[in-house]
Design a protein around this motif. Structure first.
Motif, PDB file in Angstrom:
ATOM      1  N   ALA A  61     -10.241  26.112   7.206  1.00  0.00           N
ATOM      2  CA  ALA A  61     -10.054  25.604   5.832  1.00  0.00           C
ATOM      3  C   ALA A  61      -8.791  24.758   5.744  1.00  0.00           C
ATOM      4  CB  ALA A  61      -9.998  26.775   4.856  1.00  0.00           C
ATOM      5  N   ALA A  62      -7.733  25.206   6.423  1.00  0.00           N
ATOM      6  CA  ALA A  62      -6.465  24.447   6.362  1.00  0.00           C
ATOM      7  C   ALA A  62      -6.612  23.085   7.045  1.00  0.00           C
ATOM      8  CB  ALA A  62      -5.341  25.252   7.015  1.00  0.00           C
ATOM      9  N   ALA A  63      -7.434  23.050   8.117  1.00  0.00           N
ATOM     10  CA  ALA A  63      -7.656  21.769   8.813  1.00  0.00           C
ATOM     11  C   ALA A  63      -8.350  20.790   7.878  1.00  0.00           C
ATOM     12  CB  ALA A  63      -8.492  21.999  10.067  1.00  0.00           C
ATOM     13  N   LYS A  64      -9.322  21.285   7.124  1.00  0.00           N
ATOM     14  CA  LYS A  64     -10.014  20.391   6.181  1.00  0.00           C
ATOM     15  C   LYS A  64      -9.072  20.010   5.029  1.00  0.00           C
ATOM     16  CE  LYS A  64     -13.984  19.722   3.243  1.00  0.00           C
ATOM     17  NZ  LYS A  64     -15.146  20.280   2.579  1.00  0.00           N
ATOM     18  N   ALA A  65      -8.339  21.004   4.531  1.00  0.00           N
ATOM     19  CA  ALA A  65      -7.455  20.740   3.388  1.00  0.00           C
ATOM     20  C   ALA A  65      -6.444  19.642   3.724  1.00  0.00           C
ATOM     21  CB  ALA A  65      -6.752  22.028   2.965  1.00  0.00           C
ATOM     22  N   SER A  66      -6.080  19.546   4.988  1.00  0.00           N
ATOM     23  CA  SER A  66      -5.107  18.520   5.396  1.00  0.00           C
ATOM     24  C   SER A  66      -5.666  17.115   5.217  1.00  0.00           C
ATOM     25  CB  SER A  66      -4.726  18.704   6.873  1.00  0.00           C
ATOM     26  OG  SER A  66      -4.167  19.985   7.059  1.00  0.00           O
ATOM     27  N   LEU A  67      -6.987  17.001   5.182  1.00  0.00           N
ATOM     28  CA  LEU A  67      -7.608  15.668   5.079  1.00  0.00           C
ATOM     29  C   LEU A  67      -8.281  15.428   3.714  1.00  0.00           C
ATOM     30  CD1 LEU A  67      -9.235  15.478   8.626  1.00  0.00           C
ATOM     31  CD2 LEU A  67      -7.129  14.404   7.852  1.00  0.00           C
ATOM     32  N   LEU A  68      -8.123  16.368   2.792  1.00  0.00           N
ATOM     33  CA  LEU A  68      -8.796  16.186   1.478  1.00  0.00           C
ATOM     34  C   LEU A  68      -8.198  15.003   0.726  1.00  0.00           C
ATOM     35  CD1 LEU A  68      -9.264  19.882   0.268  1.00  0.00           C
ATOM     36  CD2 LEU A  68     -11.034  18.260   1.009  1.00  0.00           C
ATOM     37  N   GLU A  69      -9.054  14.380  -0.089  1.00  0.00           N
ATOM     38  CA  GLU A  69      -8.614  13.208  -0.851  1.00  0.00           C
ATOM     39  C   GLU A  69      -8.794  13.464  -2.337  1.00  0.00           C
ATOM     40  OE1 GLU A  69     -11.446  10.606   0.836  1.00  0.00           O
ATOM     41  OE2 GLU A  69     -10.174  10.016   2.516  1.00  0.00           O
ATOM     42  N   ASP A  70      -8.133  12.669  -3.137  1.00  0.00           N
ATOM     43  CA  ASP A  70      -8.347  12.765  -4.596  1.00  0.00           C
ATOM     44  C   ASP A  70      -9.769  12.299  -4.901  1.00  0.00           C
ATOM     45  OD1 ASP A  70      -5.745  13.486  -4.731  1.00  0.00           O
ATOM     46  OD2 ASP A  70      -5.049  11.678  -5.776  1.00  0.00           O
ATOM     47  N   LEU A  71     -10.481  13.073  -5.696  1.00  0.00           N
ATOM     48  CA  LEU A  71     -11.824  12.670  -6.131  1.00  0.00           C
ATOM     49  C   LEU A  71     -11.886  12.738  -7.652  1.00  0.00           C
ATOM     50  CD1 LEU A  71     -14.103  14.584  -3.573  1.00  0.00           C
ATOM     51  CD2 LEU A  71     -13.506  12.167  -3.549  1.00  0.00           C
ATOM     52  N   TYR A  72     -12.765  11.929  -8.220  1.00  0.00           N
ATOM     53  CA  TYR A  72     -12.833  11.875  -9.684  1.00  0.00           C
ATOM     54  C   TYR A  72     -14.283  12.017 -10.139  1.00  0.00           C
ATOM     55  CZ  TYR A  72      -8.124  10.333  -8.938  1.00  0.00           C
ATOM     56  OH  TYR A  72      -6.823  10.312  -8.529  1.00  0.00           O
ATOM     57  N   ALA A  75       0.840  -1.205   0.000  1.00  0.00           N
ATOM     58  CA  ALA A  75       0.000   0.000   0.000  1.00  0.00           C
ATOM     59  C   ALA A  75       0.874   1.254   0.000  1.00  0.00           C
ATOM     60  CB  ALA A  75      -0.894   0.008   1.233  1.00  0.00           C
ATOM     61  N   GLU A  76       0.421   2.257  -0.774  1.00  0.00           N
ATOM     62  CA  GLU A  76       1.199   3.496  -0.867  1.00  0.00           C
ATOM     63  C   GLU A  76       1.184   4.219   0.474  1.00  0.00           C
ATOM     64  OE1 GLU A  76       1.162   7.565  -3.274  1.00  0.00           O
ATOM     65  OE2 GLU A  76       0.142   5.910  -4.317  1.00  0.00           O
ATOM     66  N   GLU A  77       2.330   4.669   0.896  1.00  0.00           N
ATOM     67  CA  GLU A  77       2.417   5.357   2.191  1.00  0.00           C
ATOM     68  C   GLU A  77       1.705   6.698   2.110  1.00  0.00           C
ATOM     69  OE1 GLU A  77       5.928   6.704   4.984  1.00  0.00           O
ATOM     70  OE2 GLU A  77       6.428   4.943   3.777  1.00  0.00           O
ATOM     71  N   LYS A  78       0.905   6.998   3.131  1.00  0.00           N
ATOM     72  CA  LYS A  78       0.165   8.264   3.112  1.00  0.00           C
ATOM     73  C   LYS A  78       1.126   9.406   3.423  1.00  0.00           C
ATOM     74  CE  LYS A  78      -4.449   9.526   3.620  1.00  0.00           C
ATOM     75  NZ  LYS A  78      -5.725   9.428   4.155  1.00  0.00           N
ATOM     76  N   LYS A  79       1.082  10.414   2.547  1.00  0.00           N
ATOM     77  CA  LYS A  79       2.005  11.536   2.698  1.00  0.00           C
ATOM     78  C   LYS A  79       1.551  12.434   3.837  1.00  0.00           C
ATOM     79  CE  LYS A  79       4.045  13.850  -1.273  1.00  0.00           C
ATOM     80  NZ  LYS A  79       3.651  14.513  -2.502  1.00  0.00           N
ATOM     81  N   GLN A  80       2.487  12.984   4.563  1.00  0.00           N
ATOM     82  CA  GLN A  80       2.160  14.001   5.560  1.00  0.00           C
ATOM     83  C   GLN A  80       1.572  15.217   4.829  1.00  0.00           C
ATOM     84  OE1 GLN A  80       2.354  13.680   8.768  1.00  0.00           O
ATOM     85  NE2 GLN A  80       1.869  15.801   9.304  1.00  0.00           N
ATOM     86  N   PRO A  81       0.411  15.778   5.292  1.00  0.00           N
ATOM     87  CA  PRO A  81      -0.167  16.909   4.561  1.00  0.00           C
ATOM     88  C   PRO A  81       0.795  18.101   4.476  1.00  0.00           C
ATOM     89  CG  PRO A  81      -1.614  16.170   6.347  1.00  0.00           C
ATOM     90  CD  PRO A  81      -0.356  15.408   6.489  1.00  0.00           C
ATOM     91  N   ARG A  82       0.822  18.739   3.320  1.00  0.00           N
ATOM     92  CA  ARG A  82       1.648  19.939   3.086  1.00  0.00           C
ATOM     93  C   ARG A  82       0.743  20.975   2.400  1.00  0.00           C
ATOM     94  NH1 ARG A  82       7.073  19.108   3.321  1.00  0.00           N
ATOM     95  NH2 ARG A  82       7.525  20.669   1.710  1.00  0.00           N
ATOM     96  N   ILE A  83       0.334  21.940   3.170  1.00  0.00           N
ATOM     97  CA  ILE A  83      -0.703  22.880   2.697  1.00  0.00           C
ATOM     98  C   ILE A  83      -0.107  24.233   2.312  1.00  0.00           C
ATOM     99  CG2 ILE A  83      -2.921  23.993   3.304  1.00  0.00           C
ATOM    100  CD1 ILE A  83      -2.960  20.889   3.249  1.00  0.00           C
ATOM    101  N   GLY A  84      -0.643  24.798   1.230  1.00  0.00           N
ATOM    102  CA  GLY A  84      -0.301  26.174   0.830  1.00  0.00           C
ATOM    103  C   GLY A  84      -1.512  27.064   1.025  1.00  0.00           C
ATOM    104  N   VAL A  85      -1.309  28.214   1.660  1.00  0.00           N
ATOM    105  CA  VAL A  85      -2.430  29.151   1.884  1.00  0.00           C
ATOM    106  C   VAL A  85      -2.142  30.440   1.118  1.00  0.00           C
ATOM    107  CG1 VAL A  85      -3.714  30.501   3.589  1.00  0.00           C
ATOM    108  CG2 VAL A  85      -2.902  28.204   4.176  1.00  0.00           C
ATOM    109  N   PHE A  86      -3.169  30.921   0.400  1.00  0.00           N
ATOM    110  CA  PHE A  86      -3.007  32.140  -0.392  1.00  0.00           C
ATOM    111  C   PHE A  86      -4.131  33.119  -0.044  1.00  0.00           C
ATOM    112  CE2 PHE A  86      -1.111  28.570  -2.421  1.00  0.00           C
ATOM    113  CZ  PHE A  86       0.124  29.046  -2.837  1.00  0.00           C
ATOM    114  N   VAL A  87      -3.740  34.302   0.403  1.00  0.00           N
ATOM    115  CA  VAL A  87      -4.723  35.286   0.858  1.00  0.00           C
ATOM    116  C   VAL A  87      -4.837  36.379  -0.197  1.00  0.00           C
ATOM    117  CG1 VAL A  87      -5.450  36.763   2.772  1.00  0.00           C
ATOM    118  CG2 VAL A  87      -3.937  34.819   3.212  1.00  0.00           C
TER     119      VAL A  87
END
Ligand SMILES: Cc1cc2nc3c(=O)[nH]c(=O)nc-3n(C[C@H](O)[C@H](O)[C@H](O)COP(=O)(O)OP(=O)(O)OC[C@H]3O[C@@H](n4cnc5c(N)ncnc54)[C@H](O)[C@@H]3O)c2cc1C
Ligand code: SF4
Ligand code: SF4
Length: 671
Positions: free
Chosen positions: A129-140, A2-14
């Protein structure tokens, strides 16, 4: 492995949004704060994040910092979420790894007098928003095929135009009209401003075209009974009301060779029942078997079964054509279409509710639509304008504008009905042209002549001799002996009271949404504005669309507009409605419910909760499990909240994501 889950790395733009945000919120301090949040690797700000350089910042940051999620704090996702999703994708991330914090509409605009509070609130919004972004998944997104057919509901000039455009684009189009003929209100008008062309002359060719277009299936005297499905695949059941008379095609289908209604009118001549004609507002008679007017499409008679005494004289007169069936009942038919255009038009406001102007109390007070019929050569008086009380020709006529429009008393309508100024100018012209020496008086609040050549038309009517009195009419009283009317108002330009005696008063009554339209609107999932007009998806950026994918609007059902604007919107709606059909498939937002089958007990309780009928039970590996029809699911989350076993999760709004948002808010980033 199984692919190792990456530690979240978030960018914030104001975003500064010019001064929209930066004028109130301290963007610099918000950005510095964002940089301190858990998982945030980079924080930046820019004047306009939606601009090309703004988006480039996102794209570059994803690549330079190997980001896993993006937060943009800016205006509304309704406007810019697609833009930033695209930028996220261009940076190499799945576009659903993007989250937006609305710090303009929900913050700087509403808290513009509290910069400190607004800045603190922006920090909260970004943290969440950053807390949610840390848990977002790929969707199709998924695609569904689109039926190569469309439906237009309502066959006024708007619906007719939309149907012709769709049909000319090669799309099979069902045109559904509740009346026995197409044409709508425009077929009741005499001439049209500002060109003064005869309304029927420009409408009839279009009516005929829809009647014989090979790609249009015309369903008159028909209403929508029920709607099922979603964009690309609407199943719409139509109720074909019992007309009592068969068309030639219907007769042929029943094996009556050479039979069916040919519009000869022998039946109406024989019919003994006489009732007031609603098309002429009761100013002319109508038989129980009738057509609206000579240009009806289709030219097939209709029986008013409420009036019919079933004497059978029409059947006898119809003879070998055998068109009439007095026992006919409603029939139902279900059709499948990819997209729908609603174009159900308008009704007139019941102006008798404004007691002060005397409509239905005094014979010589009429409405503007009644005026159209009285001045029309094909109307009840052959185009001779007469006073209803005595049949005399009026020589002084008062036109009362804004009759029930722009009225905040609670009895009328607060909005401008948009075409009454112009048609009242037209009416003034018509009486001066038809009755030499006849004087029109126009009582107005302001004249709104906003269209092409409209202001010139206004000057023309002034030069022709119409008298304009600026002021709302207070009341109208009748001289019981002469049946003349006294119009009382204040001339607000001259600052003096007015008592004007006239022969006739014409009320430019407000318009309102078509009666009983709410069930139809709701069947298609279309909202309405405070005034009851159908609500467009966005007044500026999507004026023909609605929030239900695949359902579009044309004409006055969306708000008062004249014929040119109705036709223009109809063309826009037809174009928008044809895009998914020509594309052949539509992409669905992947915000649908999913079932964790191992947790599902197959109880089916969620099924009754779903407002969109998107759920059912299927058998899988010997057990019943819930199944989602993804195209029907609107992602409302009702089922997820209801499931006793926690077997349902909402993509993009998972429980861990929502809990993280709540924690981020309550714990202030300390989780
Ligand atoms: C007195 C007067 C004079 C006017 N003069 C002018 C003029 O000179 N120039 C100008 O540009 N504009 C004029 N207008 C405005 C013009 O009437 C409208 O712009 C035009 O009729 C709008 O067309 P529509 O197709 O949106 O609506 P409508 O003409 O109202 O057509 C809507 C159609 O939908 C049908 N319908 C409604 N509900 C359903 C349902 N549930 N199922 C199926 N069918 C349904 C109706 O029966 C109708 O046929 C005038 C209006 C008035 C009142
Ligand atoms: S059966 Fe009805 S429609 Fe026919 S003639 Fe008699 S009253 Fe008129
Ligand atoms: S169009 Fe003219 S008359 Fe009609 S409501 Fe608007 S302002 Fe009043």
């Amino acid at each position: 492995m199984a692919e190792e889950k990456k530690q979240p790395r978030i960018g914030v733009f104001v975003c500064h949004c010019g001064t929209n945000i930066a004028g109130t919120i301290d963007v610099e301090s918000v950005k510095d704060y964002a940089a301190t949040l858990p998982n945030v690797i980079v924080a930046d700000d820019y004047q306009y994040m939606c601009s090309t350089p703004g988006q480039a910042k996102i794209i570059d940051a994803i690549k330079d910092h190997d980001l896993t999620g993006i937060v943009v704090a800016a205006c509304t996702p309704r406007l810019h979420e697609p833009t930033f999703r695209t930028a996220t994708k261009e940076g190499g991330l799945n576009p659903f790894r993007f989250e937006m914090a609305n710090i303009r509409d929900q913050n700087s605009w509403v808290h513009m007098h509290d910069p400190e509070g607004a800045t603190a609130k922006a920090k909260d919004a970004i943290r969440i928003a950053a807390a949610k972004a840390s848990l977002l998944e790929d969707l199709y997104p998924k695609s569904v095929p689109v039926e190569h057919a469309a439906m237009v509901v309502g066959a006024g000039v708007g619906g007719i135009q939309a149907a012709l455009d769709l049909a000319n684009a090669g799309i099979k189009t069902y045109l559904v009209e509740k009346n026995p003929t197409v044409g709508g209100r425009m077929s009741q008008l005499d001439k049209t401003f500002p060109t003064l062309d005869c309304s029927q002359c420009i409408l009839t060719p279009k009516m005929v075209d829809v009647g014989r277009h090979p790609n249009i299936e015309l369903h008159t005297y028909t209403e929508v009974e029920s709607v099922d499905g979603y964009i690309g695949n609407f199943d719409i059941t139509l109720r074909k009301k019992a007309r009592g008379v068969m068309s030639q095609d219907e007769a042929t289908a029943k094996g009556i060779v050479g039979g069916g209604c040919n519009g000869c009118g022998d039946c109406a001549a024989a019919c003994p029942v006489i009732k007031p004609n609603p098309f002429e507002f009761g100013m002319a008679p109508r038989k129980a078997i009738y057509i609206f007017h000579p240009q009806v499409v289709p030219l097939v008679y209709t029986i008013d079964f409420d009036a019919c005494v079933k004497c059978g004289l029409c059947v006898e007169a119809c003879g070998e054509k055998k068109a009439i069936d007095l026992e006919m009942t409603d029939t139902f038919e279900t059709v499948k279409v990819g997209t729908v255009i609603l174009s159900t038009g308008y009704d007139m406001f019941e102006i008798e509710k404004k007691r002060e102007w005397g409509y239905k109390q005094f014979d010589n007070v009429i409405t503007s639509l009644e005026f159209e019929r009285l001045i029309c050569a094909s109307g009840p008086t052959g185009g001779h304008l007469i006073r209803p009380s005595d049949g005399e020709t009026p020589m002084k006529v008062a036109f009362v504008l804004c009759a029930g429009s722009r009225d905040n008393t609670g009895v009328g309508k607060p909005y401008c009905s948009r075409f009454c100024c112009m048609y009242s100018l037209k009416h003034a012209h018509q009486i001066m042209e038809k009755i030499p020496g006849c004087q029109p008086y126009i009582f107005y609040m302001d004249i709104r002549s906003f269209g092409k050549m409209y202001e010139e038309f206004y000057y023309r009517i002034q030069n022709e001799g119409a008298k304009f009195i600026r002021g709302r009419v207070a009341n109208v009283l009748e001289d019981a002996k002469t049946k003349n009317l006294h119009v009382y108002a204040e001339d607000t330009l001259l600052g003096r009271p007015v008592d004007l005696e006239v022969d006739m008063v014409v009320l430019a009554a407000a318009v309102q949404p078509t009666e009983n339209i709410d069930p139809v609107r709701k069947m298609f999932g279309v909202s309405c504005s405070q005034d009851g007009w159908m609500l467009e998806a966005h007044p500026k950026l999507n004026p023909c669309g609605t929030t239900t994918a695949g359902v579009f609007l044309a004409g006055v059902c969306q708000g008062p507009k004249d014929i040119p604007d109705t036709v223009a919107q109809a063309e826009g709606a037809a174009s928008a409605a044809s895009i998914p059909i020509h594309t052949g498939k539509v992409e669905l937002e992947p915000y649908f419910a999913q079932c964790l089958e191992e947790k599902c007990a197959g109880c089916g309780m969620c099924i009754s909760q779903c407002p969109y009928s998107a759920l059912d039970l299927i058998e899988k590996d010997g057990k019943q499990v819930m199944h989602v029809t993804e195209a029907k699911c609107k992602g409302c989350g009702t089922c997820g909240g209801f499931c006793p076993g926690g077997a349902i999760y909402m993509q993009h709004f998972t429980t861990p994501q929502i809990v993280a948002q709540i924690d981020a808010f309550l714990l202030g980033g300390e989780q």
